[in-house]
Scaffold this active site. Sequence first.
Site, PDB file in Angstrom:
ATOM      1  N   TYR A 101      19.855  41.626  37.028  1.00  0.00           N
ATOM      2  CA  TYR A 101      19.225  41.290  35.748  1.00  0.00           C
ATOM      3  C   TYR A 101      19.691  39.900  35.340  1.00  0.00           C
ATOM      4  O   TYR A 101      20.876  39.577  35.452  1.00  0.00           O
ATOM      5  CB  TYR A 101      19.639  42.302  34.659  1.00  0.00           C
ATOM      6  N   GLU A 189      13.317  36.364  30.575  1.00  0.00           N
ATOM      7  CA  GLU A 189      14.052  37.445  31.232  1.00  0.00           C
ATOM      8  C   GLU A 189      13.494  37.724  32.626  1.00  0.00           C
ATOM      9  O   GLU A 189      12.280  37.791  32.804  1.00  0.00           O
ATOM     10  CB  GLU A 189      13.931  38.692  30.362  1.00  0.00           C
TER      11      GLU A 189
END
Length: 378
Positions: A101, A189
């Site tokens: 992530y 993101e």
Amino acid sequence: MKLHEYQGKELFSRYGINTGQGQVITSVEELEKIKDSFGNSKIVLKSQVHVGGRGKAGGIKVVEPSKAIETAKSLLGMNLKGLIVKKLLVEKAIDIDKEYYLGIIQDRANKCITIMASAMGGVDIEEVAVTNPEKIIKVSIDPTIGLCDFHVRNIVFGAEFPTDLRNDAMDMLKKLYKLFVENDCTLAEINPLVITKDNKLIAADAKVDMDDNADFRHPEWQEMKEIDETNKLEILAKNSGLSYVELEGDIGCVVNGAGLAMATMDVIKYNGGRPANFLDIGGSSNPQKVVSAMNILMSKPIKAILFNIFGGITRCDDVAKGLLTAFEQLDVKVPVVIRLTGTNEDIAKEMLEKAGYKVGNSMDEAVKEVVALASSKN
Ligand code: GDP
Ligand code: MN
């Protein structure tokens, strides 16, 4: 403004961030035309709607080429968490070894830009944040100083990127940070940031939100904006120079000034009514603005309309003229209550009353009246 994954990935590519090779389709026929270009490799079909967690909700499918068409049929038109899927991003499926992530947010609470990274990326990142918060590395950046090499190292070492991919991860983070700042993002993101079986870093997803307050310096955003049912009226309002926020009630409000608009909504609520919107027509008495405002209000089922105008530099008689001109052009089917106060209010009142409109004396009185009118129509 939220970008779709495919738009986010286009932006990523412009900054040199590796993403899958994809195409957007809106119909099965379009998929027919391109599906052979994927050869024998698996295909991933990704619903392009503005919701998170598409994977878990069944909006992302990795399939054999032979199943692509039937899968696309089931995805197009499907209801994904309340939104209808109209576009699919079709990509050659990535052979995933591990999911990381990497995200950057505008961190309002800490007044800085915060970068987050984790070796436990993928669809369960929210759960990781709760059960293993120490597995998410956070580094705060003072935006006036910017991203320094030590920040980059802290993130990449902290999130335990494999040694041989550290340089690539650092490079990707720097590019993502540059993208974030240059595009006035509130969020950029990559989840998952994938390590492929052949040991490459690829952004398998892209979630990018931009700060609407920076709209004026990004003419290029115009073509990325998508007018859907949820924000159609707000965009229409913006183009007419009005600030409009849709709410759930049934009393339409037209007010000049944001503070007064907020106060008006409070007083409506206090008196048991429900405002249908926040609408600030600004400091002008331009009849066209009133017409636009009324058109926007009346495109929703409302029961009554309240005008609450404070005449400071704006003169009430000018506003009254605007209102009367506007009302001539409109077919208003619901009761309208008008309250004006301030410069030249007497002249304004007389003009409006002569034309047959009710003018409330005080804000309290006008609000009580409009609430009563709206509830009598139940
Ligand atoms: P989200 O659920 O809306 O965040 O959508 P993502 O694009 O992140 O996809 C969800 C999950 O689907 C990912 O975490 C992956 O596990 C899987 N996925 C997405 N793209 C691919 C792909 O190209 N290949 C494979 N094997 N899995 C994928
Ligand atoms: Mn994702």
